[in-house]
Design a protein around this motif. Structure first.
Motif, PDB file in Angstrom:
ATOM      1  N   ASP A  24       0.837  -1.198   0.000  1.00 22.04           N
ATOM      2  CA  ASP A  24       0.000   0.000   0.000  1.00 22.04           C
ATOM      3  C   ASP A  24       0.876   1.255   0.000  1.00 22.04           C
ATOM      4  OD1 ASP A  24      -2.688   1.361   0.518  1.00 22.04           O
ATOM      5  OD2 ASP A  24      -1.466   2.105   2.182  1.00 22.04           O
ATOM      6  N   GLN A  25       0.434   2.258  -0.780  1.00 18.98           N
ATOM      7  CA  GLN A  25       1.260   3.449  -0.983  1.00 18.98           C
ATOM      8  C   GLN A  25       0.739   4.683  -0.240  1.00 18.98           C
ATOM      9  OE1 GLN A  25       4.294   3.252  -2.794  1.00 18.98           O
ATOM     10  NE2 GLN A  25       3.704   1.150  -2.342  1.00 18.98           N
ATOM     11  N   LYS A  26      -0.028   4.484   0.815  1.00 19.13           N
ATOM     12  CA  LYS A  26      -0.549   5.617   1.575  1.00 19.13           C
ATOM     13  C   LYS A  26       0.587   6.476   2.119  1.00 19.13           C
ATOM     14  CE  LYS A  26      -3.323   6.845   5.625  1.00 19.13           C
ATOM     15  NZ  LYS A  26      -4.122   6.332   6.774  1.00 19.13           N
ATOM     16  N   ILE A  27       1.608   5.842   2.683  1.00 18.24           N
ATOM     17  CA  ILE A  27       2.723   6.592   3.264  1.00 18.24           C
ATOM     18  C   ILE A  27       3.487   7.333   2.176  1.00 18.24           C
ATOM     19  CG2 ILE A  27       4.542   4.829   3.129  1.00 18.24           C
ATOM     20  CD1 ILE A  27       3.760   6.895   6.260  1.00 18.24           C
ATOM     21  N   THR A  28       3.520   6.760   0.961  1.00 17.02           N
ATOM     22  CA  THR A  28       4.191   7.423  -0.158  1.00 17.02           C
ATOM     23  C   THR A  28       3.475   8.719  -0.504  1.00 17.02           C
ATOM     24  OG1 THR A  28       4.750   5.232  -1.000  1.00 17.02           O
ATOM     25  CG2 THR A  28       5.100   7.088  -2.483  1.00 17.02           C
ATOM     26  N   GLN A  29       2.152   8.672  -0.518  1.00 15.21           N
ATOM     27  CA  GLN A  29       1.380   9.878  -0.802  1.00 15.21           C
ATOM     28  C   GLN A  29       1.562  10.917   0.299  1.00 15.21           C
ATOM     29  OE1 GLN A  29      -0.421  10.422  -3.759  1.00 15.21           O
ATOM     30  NE2 GLN A  29      -0.290  12.495  -2.921  1.00 15.21           N
ATOM     31  N   GLN A  30       1.662  10.469   1.543  1.00 15.89           N
ATOM     32  CA  GLN A  30       1.905  11.400   2.649  1.00 15.89           C
ATOM     33  C   GLN A  30       3.258  12.076   2.494  1.00 15.89           C
ATOM     34  OE1 GLN A  30       1.091   8.444   5.810  1.00 15.89           O
ATOM     35  NE2 GLN A  30      -0.393   9.885   6.626  1.00 15.89           N
ATOM     36  N   ALA A  31       4.254  11.320   2.059  1.00 15.45           N
ATOM     37  CA  ALA A  31       5.580  11.898   1.813  1.00 15.45           C
ATOM     38  C   ALA A  31       5.507  12.941   0.713  1.00 15.45           C
ATOM     39  CB  ALA A  31       6.573  10.796   1.441  1.00 15.45           C
ATOM     40  N   LEU A  32       4.794  12.620  -0.356  1.00 16.09           N
ATOM     41  CA  LEU A  32       4.658  13.561  -1.472  1.00 16.09           C
ATOM     42  C   LEU A  32       3.944  14.835  -1.025  1.00 16.09           C
ATOM     43  CD1 LEU A  32       5.197  13.895  -4.502  1.00 16.09           C
ATOM     44  CD2 LEU A  32       2.918  12.939  -4.921  1.00 16.09           C
ATOM     45  N   ASP A  33       2.896  14.691  -0.241  1.00 19.29           N
ATOM     46  CA  ASP A  33       2.148  15.855   0.250  1.00 19.29           C
ATOM     47  C   ASP A  33       3.025  16.722   1.157  1.00 19.29           C
ATOM     48  OD1 ASP A  33      -0.055  14.922  -1.126  1.00 19.29           O
ATOM     49  OD2 ASP A  33      -1.010  14.033   0.643  1.00 19.29           O
ATOM     50  N   ALA A  34       3.790  16.083   2.041  1.00 25.25           N
ATOM     51  CA  ALA A  34       4.638  16.831   2.977  1.00 25.25           C
ATOM     52  C   ALA A  34       5.763  17.549   2.244  1.00 25.25           C
ATOM     53  CB  ALA A  34       5.205  15.882   4.035  1.00 25.25           C
ATOM     54  N   LEU A  35       6.360  16.892   1.264  1.00 27.74           N
ATOM     55  CA  LEU A  35       7.411  17.532   0.466  1.00 27.74           C
ATOM     56  C   LEU A  35       6.843  18.705  -0.324  1.00 27.74           C
ATOM     57  CD1 LEU A  35       9.141  14.273  -0.788  1.00 27.74           C
ATOM     58  CD2 LEU A  35      10.230  16.003   0.666  1.00 27.74           C
ATOM     59  N   GLY A  36       5.660  18.506  -0.893  1.00 28.25           N
ATOM     60  CA  GLY A  36       5.024  19.590  -1.641  1.00 28.25           C
ATOM     61  C   GLY A  36       4.690  20.782  -0.763  1.00 28.25           C
ATOM     62  N   GLU A  37       4.275  20.517   0.469  1.00 28.30           N
ATOM     63  CA  GLU A  37       3.957  21.604   1.398  1.00 28.30           C
ATOM     64  C   GLU A  37       5.205  22.421   1.724  1.00 28.30           C
ATOM     65  OE1 GLU A  37       1.160  23.574   4.124  1.00 28.30           O
ATOM     66  OE2 GLU A  37       1.064  22.446   2.262  1.00 28.30           O
ATOM     67  N   LEU A  38       6.316  21.745   1.928  1.00 29.97           N
ATOM     68  CA  LEU A  38       7.577  22.446   2.188  1.00 29.97           C
ATOM     69  C   LEU A  38       7.966  23.320   1.001  1.00 29.97           C
ATOM     70  CD1 LEU A  38      10.304  23.003   3.574  1.00 29.97           C
ATOM     71  CD2 LEU A  38      11.100  20.803   2.672  1.00 29.97           C
ATOM     72  N   ILE A  39       7.891  22.768  -0.209  1.00 26.31           N
ATOM     73  CA  ILE A  39       8.271  23.520  -1.407  1.00 26.31           C
ATOM     74  C   ILE A  39       7.347  24.706  -1.621  1.00 26.31           C
ATOM     75  CG2 ILE A  39       8.479  23.376  -3.920  1.00 26.31           C
ATOM     76  CD1 ILE A  39       9.236  20.377  -3.474  1.00 26.31           C
ATOM     77  N   ARG A  40       6.059  24.492  -1.363  1.00 24.67           N
ATOM     78  CA  ARG A  40       5.080  25.572  -1.562  1.00 24.67           C
ATOM     79  C   ARG A  40       5.306  26.717  -0.582  1.00 24.67           C
ATOM     80  NH1 ARG A  40       0.369  27.296   0.487  1.00 24.67           N
ATOM     81  NH2 ARG A  40       0.313  25.667   2.097  1.00 24.67           N
TER      82      ARG A  40
END
Length: 260
Positions: free
Chosen positions: A134-150
């Motif tokens: 399951d890739q739920k944690i992968t999506q959480q990583a992507l969201d957190a990285l995107g929040e930092l960049i934003r």
């Protein structure tokens, strides 16, 4: 290597004058963490000393104690982040995320906020599982990285976050490919097509795109829509003309839809 860089960066803080409390020689761990009223600098210095020795769980407990005993001290703000970092180093990721989020909720505009966001992203990123799970944690990583960049596009952490976003996207594309190939093996061509189209449309800059296009050619031909297969093959040929995937798609088109 990354952790060594992070450790050296966080441990560059000015050295403190006070040493650890005396009387910890017997049952040191218990003496360090049991509730004893101590001045803030001594508590913080104790946590820092344990961190430098690699005793991450104990250092996190001591930094937490700084916040608990001296919640309104400037040291408490620093201790929150050091606690989050200590939990991270001990791979207690949920505790690290909680500590970093608590810091951000209390000090949203602090100069160290980018670091807190970065630490949260790292905690998720380092838990990414292989593509068969399951890739739920992968999506959480992507969201957190995107929040930092934003929020902090010019921060010292944004460049590394962008690199990690590329790796995470490649990972998510790999999951779509794994599912698409599974559906192909079962002859579920429409379901397979949807997965491969996701890769082409959403993850087109990843390493999986050439294969996804070739798999689309296979799936469209199996569904009896050679015109769509021709479109996928044309995109593959225009963007990856020398790849093995284009050679395979070209051969398929010649064999199964020469007039398309």
């Amino acid at each position: 290597m990354f952790r060594k860089q992070m450790t050296s960066w966080r441990l560059c803080a000015p050295a403190l004058a006070l040493a650890l409390l005396a009387g910890c020689s017997t049952s040191k761990n218990k003496a360090d963490t049991q509730y004893v009223a101590r001045d803030v600098s001594t508590l913080y210095n104790a946590g820092k000393a344990r961190l430098e020795k690699g005793q991450y769980k104990l250092s996190a407990a001591l930094f937490d104690e700084v916040e608990r005993q001296h919640p309104y001290s400037p040291w408490a703000r620093r201790a929150q982040l050091m606690s989050a970092f200590s939990y991270y180093m001990n791979t207690d990721y949920s505790e690290s995320v909680g500590a970093a989020q608590r810091f951000l909720s209390i000090h949203p505009g602090n100069k160290d906020a980018p670091y807190a966001y970065y630490l949260i992203a790292l905690c998720y990123y380092e838990q990414i599982a292989d593509v068969t799970r399951d890739q739920k944690i992968t999506q959480q990583a992507l969201d957190a990285l995107g929040e930092l960049i934003r929020r902090y596009p010019q921060s010292r952490y944004a460049a590394d976050a962008r690199l990690k976003v590329d790796l995470v996207n490649d990972h998510l594309a790999g999951k779509e490919m794994e599912l698409g190939r599974f559906y192909q093996r079962r002859g579920q061509w429409l379901a397979a097509t949807l997965r491969f189209r996701t890769v082409v449309d959403k993850y087109q800059t990843t390493t999986h795109t050439p294969e996804a296009l070739e798999r689309l050619v296979e799936s469209y031909l199996s569904l009896g829509i050679p015109d769509e297969a021709k479109k996928a093959a044309a995109v593959l040929g225009a963007n990856y003309p020398g790849s093995e995937w284009y050679e395979r798609s070209f051969k398929l088109m010649q064999e199964h839809a020469p007039s398309a």
